[in-house]
Write an enzyme that holds these catalytic residues in place. Sequence first.
Site, PDB file in Angstrom:
ATOM      1  N   CYS A 252      13.030  10.625   8.235  1.00 24.05           N
ATOM      2  CA  CYS A 252      12.933  10.027   9.576  1.00 24.05           C
ATOM      3  C   CYS A 252      14.236  10.151  10.360  1.00 24.05           C
ATOM      4  O   CYS A 252      14.221  10.205  11.585  1.00 24.05           O
ATOM      5  CB  CYS A 252      12.519   8.560   9.468  1.00 24.05           C
ATOM      6  SG  CYS A 252      13.558   7.606   8.343  1.00 24.05           S
TER       7      CYS A 252
ATOM      8  N   GLU B  71       9.330  14.955  17.039  1.00 22.97           N
ATOM      9  CA  GLU B  71       9.685  14.916  15.624  1.00 22.97           C
ATOM     10  C   GLU B  71       8.827  15.921  14.846  1.00 22.97           C
ATOM     11  O   GLU B  71       7.607  15.818  14.824  1.00 22.97           O
ATOM     12  CB  GLU B  71       9.481  13.510  15.068  1.00 22.97           C
ATOM     13  CG  GLU B  71       9.944  13.368  13.626  1.00 22.97           C
ATOM     14  CD  GLU B  71       9.823  11.955  13.099  1.00 22.97           C
ATOM     15  OE1 GLU B  71      10.680  11.546  12.306  1.00 22.97           O
ATOM     16  OE2 GLU B  71       8.860  11.251  13.479  1.00 22.97           O
TER      17      GLU B  71
ATOM     18  N   GLU C 104       9.926   0.598  10.777  1.00 23.15           N
ATOM     19  CA  GLU C 104      10.927   1.659  10.686  1.00 23.15           C
ATOM     20  C   GLU C 104      10.167   2.944  10.961  1.00 23.15           C
ATOM     21  O   GLU C 104       9.351   3.375  10.156  1.00 23.15           O
ATOM     22  CB  GLU C 104      11.581   1.654   9.302  1.00 23.15           C
ATOM     23  CG  GLU C 104      12.904   2.404   9.260  1.00 23.15           C
ATOM     24  CD  GLU C 104      12.760   3.857   8.864  1.00 23.15           C
ATOM     25  OE1 GLU C 104      12.690   4.705   9.789  1.00 23.15           O
ATOM     26  OE2 GLU C 104      12.696   4.147   7.669  1.00 23.15           O
TER      27      GLU C 104
ATOM     28  N   LYS D 168       0.851  -1.189   0.000  1.00 27.28           N
ATOM     29  CA  LYS D 168       0.000   0.000   0.000  1.00 27.28           C
ATOM     30  C   LYS D 168       0.884   1.235   0.000  1.00 27.28           C
ATOM     31  O   LYS D 168       1.693   1.432   0.903  1.00 27.28           O
ATOM     32  CB  LYS D 168      -0.933   0.061   1.205  1.00 27.28           C
ATOM     33  CG  LYS D 168      -1.996   1.166   1.045  1.00 27.28           C
ATOM     34  CD  LYS D 168      -2.659   1.562   2.353  1.00 27.28           C
ATOM     35  CE  LYS D 168      -1.884   2.602   3.128  1.00 27.28           C
ATOM     36  NZ  LYS D 168      -1.842   3.951   2.441  1.00 27.28           N
TER      37      LYS D 168
END
Length: 497
Positions: free
Chosen positions: A299, A396, A265, A189
């Site tokens: 990331c 983040e 991850e 996806k």
Amino acid sequence: MANLFVELKTPVSGTYQQPTGLFINNEFVEGVDKQTFEVTNPTTEEVICSVSEATEKDVDIAVAAARAAFNGSWRQTSPQQRSILLIKLADLCEKNTDLLASVESLDNGKSISLARGDVGAVVGCLRYYGGWADKIEGKTIDIAPDMFHYTRQEPIGVCGQIIPWNFPLLMLAWKIGPALATGNTVVMKTAEQTPLSGLVFARLVKEAGFPPGVLNIITGFGKVAGAAISAHMGIDKVAFTGSTLVGRQVMKAAASSNLKKVTLELGGKSPNIVFNDADIEAAVSWVNFGIYYNHGQCCCAGSRIYVQEGVYDQFVAAFKKRAEENKVGDPFHPETFQGPQVSQIQYDRIMAYIQSGKDQGATVETGGGRHGEKGYFIQPTIFSNVTNDMKIMQEEIFGPVCAISKFSTEDDVIALGNDSTYGLAAAIHTKDLNTAIRVSNALHAGTVWVNCYNLLNHQLPFGGYKESGIGRELGEAALANYTQTKSVAIRLGGPLF
């Protein structure tokens, strides 16, 4: 039947045919409910086109196709032929570099130069795992003279893979490379913000000669199609790249369904440490690349910058000058380094963090606002005088925003660097090899760069400590995510009892 292609045009590729259907069993098909959703150009804020929206019913169909391929044609495909197919797919990607990069820039907004770099990395990754496909081996174990023991590394089965919007093609390659090399089949996806390049890539999968059902690529929303993949009883393993929040949901769904294998991850808040003895000019260049690469939507972005007090003022002044030189604008302009953020949601989220930094008393050295009048552009932003308890130092942001703080000693900065729930990456800038090794060993991070940043390679494992994930992608280590060990014991002697 609906037309599942639309004619689009980019400044680099010219006119091309964009698939808009779900890629299942090597064909583009409508979703069962015939629903679609719009894809927005982040540079212009205008709709590019609409693509099919997969629901749970479509996931069921894709999983059935993947299972049929796993039990049939793909199981009968030799490891060497898997290798040939992956390498051929890599060759086709290389041949279509400009097209793939253009589509990436169109719906993601990344600069065309960086997008071309991503496609180059896709090619390298697929070739690397093509090389591994016929080298997945077990071993014999000598236990007793009247027994023969050996192990086999067998594929897990049907793998669900859910990828993010920041590196659409690259994350696709990272996921499918080891999965297909080891003999699994895949239901992938793509991210709802950036589905277009994956659908163009799907055409190359068929052209390369992969049997139907081996790789299925669907477009849809995480809360529907992604959730269906995570909880599907017919999927044996799920791999997810994205936020830690959603990673927890994927893990819960995997556990509460058929206890499928999971690799994650996830997020990061990586420290980038500059010591007094660093080459300041080089450190500034790498710190700039470490945070503003891919518009800060990375990331492992080096968003927490710790500078030793002896060079702090010099570094901040030089870094401010360098950040203001970054070319922000049209992703198709050859000199652009930073394009727009991917969506209005991301733009608003980042601007809220910038406001938080201002409200909590951090100093805006440069940036801190919108760039231009149209598109989701944000100025490269540097905050100084940031304390470790500030929101912009702990959470983040996933944008072109960094926070700088001063430190005194090596022990101090190790403590500061490890003061995070994340542990994806880190960097150290120093001329002292002993310092580099000592601090690298002490930092709780899956990757540590020394005198550089963001230099990832398909040969080197990548993944996080703590809340930055489970398992490793890339390198030989990734193969373990997609294989399971079978032990076989054969009795050669007579009866024992």
